[in-house]
Design a protein around this motif. Structure first.
Motif, PDB file in Angstrom:
ATOM      1  N   ASP A  49      -0.935  -1.444  -6.510  1.00  0.00           N
ATOM      2  CA  ASP A  49      -1.314  -1.913  -7.846  1.00  0.00           C
ATOM      3  C   ASP A  49      -2.430  -1.080  -8.472  1.00  0.00           C
ATOM      4  O   ASP A  49      -2.810  -1.309  -9.621  1.00  0.00           O
ATOM      5  N   GLN A  50      -2.959  -0.100  -7.725  1.00  0.00           N
ATOM      6  CA  GLN A  50      -3.972   0.798  -8.259  1.00  0.00           C
ATOM      7  C   GLN A  50      -3.389   2.156  -8.655  1.00  0.00           C
ATOM      8  O   GLN A  50      -4.126   3.047  -9.056  1.00  0.00           O
ATOM      9  N   TRP A 110       0.849  -1.187   0.000  1.00  0.00           N
ATOM     10  CA  TRP A 110       0.000   0.000   0.000  1.00  0.00           C
ATOM     11  C   TRP A 110       0.888   1.240   0.000  1.00  0.00           C
ATOM     12  O   TRP A 110       1.997   1.214   0.522  1.00  0.00           O
ATOM     13  N   SER A 122     -11.894   6.016  -6.560  1.00  0.00           N
ATOM     14  CA  SER A 122     -12.642   4.803  -6.213  1.00  0.00           C
ATOM     15  C   SER A 122     -11.728   3.688  -5.730  1.00  0.00           C
ATOM     16  O   SER A 122     -12.202   2.707  -5.161  1.00  0.00           O
ATOM     17  N   ASN A 123     -10.410   3.835  -5.936  1.00  0.00           N
ATOM     18  CA  ASN A 123      -9.457   2.824  -5.489  1.00  0.00           C
ATOM     19  C   ASN A 123      -8.815   3.157  -4.146  1.00  0.00           C
ATOM     20  O   ASN A 123      -8.092   2.331  -3.583  1.00  0.00           O
ATOM     21  N   ALA A 124      -9.055   4.360  -3.636  1.00  0.00           N
ATOM     22  CA  ALA A 124      -8.445   4.768  -2.370  1.00  0.00           C
ATOM     23  C   ALA A 124      -9.137   4.087  -1.199  1.00  0.00           C
ATOM     24  O   ALA A 124     -10.334   3.762  -1.250  1.00  0.00           O
ATOM     25  N   LEU A 125      -8.383   3.870  -0.131  1.00  0.00           N
ATOM     26  CA  LEU A 125      -8.914   3.232   1.073  1.00  0.00           C
ATOM     27  C   LEU A 125      -9.179   4.230   2.187  1.00  0.00           C
ATOM     28  O   LEU A 125     -10.051   4.020   3.025  1.00  0.00           O
ATOM     29  N   ILE A 159      -3.651   4.134  -0.739  1.00  0.00           N
ATOM     30  CA  ILE A 159      -4.143   3.423  -1.910  1.00  0.00           C
ATOM     31  C   ILE A 159      -3.248   2.215  -2.176  1.00  0.00           C
ATOM     32  O   ILE A 159      -2.027   2.292  -1.978  1.00  0.00           O
ATOM     33  N   LEU A 165      -4.941  10.150  -9.211  1.00  0.00           N
ATOM     34  CA  LEU A 165      -5.417   8.836  -8.814  1.00  0.00           C
ATOM     35  C   LEU A 165      -6.919   8.723  -9.019  1.00  0.00           C
ATOM     36  O   LEU A 165      -7.656   9.711  -8.932  1.00  0.00           O
ATOM     37  N   ASP A 166      -7.373   7.520  -9.261  1.00  0.00           N
ATOM     38  CA  ASP A 166      -8.799   7.226  -9.304  1.00  0.00           C
ATOM     39  C   ASP A 166      -9.276   7.051  -7.862  1.00  0.00           C
ATOM     40  O   ASP A 166      -8.896   6.103  -7.177  1.00  0.00           O
TER      41      ASP A 166
END
Length: 216
Positions: free
Chosen positions: A120-121, A93, A132-135, A117, A129-130
């Motif tokens: 691999d995203q 991450w 929708s891929n963030a945590l 994030i 960054l997109d």
């Protein structure tokens, strides 16, 4: 004092840096460009010529807003949160402090103080960054733009489906607070846990950690 920012499109925006923001340098910024077409707006954003990497350019509700580097108090909080997260997240991450995040929420492109994030995203050739891929995203308020973090960005991060939004509000009405927003759906977070500075706050799975705020 004002500073002139010239974009490659020839648009000039001035940014005041003589405003008292409670310890920070000023973050009041004028819009550099307004466009009705999202692609054009993002193109202008990518072409901006900023004074140095410490300055930030975000797209907020269809405007490019430029802010100078934050002050030491703001940076100390960001550093402390970064250290706590770094001890908890796996090696695959990433934790970024200068990454732009596209939430898909209208003409908006935010640069949170921290974003976590999976590696691999992260697209190696991309400029943002997109979301929708963030945590997890973290915002630390400054006096002149706190409402953006509390409202506009709150909706944007929820729209992207980012599971956790940690808002460190140094300028909350009664006392500084830390709020963890979770369970996003329909452009809002349905769960909130708020503590004043000085009390710990838990950040759930997949982080499963406790953030101490007494040093904030």
């Amino acid at each position: 004092m004002t500073r002139a920012i010239t974009t490659l499109s020839g648009v000039v925006s001035t940014v005041r840096d003589d405003i008292d923001t409670g310890g920070d340098r000023a973050v009041t910024a004028a819009p550099a460009y307004v466009a009705s077409v999202e692609d054009e707006l993002f193109e202008v954003w990518e072409s901006l010529d900023l004074p140095n990497k410490g300055w930030r350019a975000e797209i907020i509700e269809g405007r490019i807003v430029i802010t100078p580097p934050p002050g030491n108090e703001h940076n100390l909080i960001a550093s402390r949160v970064h250290r706590v997260l770094a001890r908890a997240v796996p090696e695959d991450w990433e934790i970024f402090q200068t990454a732009a995040v596209d939430t898909g929420f209208g003409n908006n492109l935010y640069i949170p103080d921290l974003v976590v994030i999976p590696q691999d995203q992260v697209v190696s050739h991309g400029t943002y960054l997109d979301g929708s891929n963030a945590l997890l995203v973290v915002e630390i308020t400054s006096a002149s733009n706190a409402d953006v973090d509390r409202t506009t960005k709150l909706r944007g991060y929820a729209h992207a489906g980012i599971p956790l939004y940690l808002l460190i509000d140094r300028f909350a009405k009664d006392q500084p607070t830390v709020t963890l927003h979770s369970r996003p759906s329909n452009d809002r977070y349905w769960d909130q846990r708020r503590v004043p500075f000085g009390e710990p706050i838990g950040i759930p799975e997949p982080f499963d950690l406790t953030l101490e705020t007494k040093e904030f």
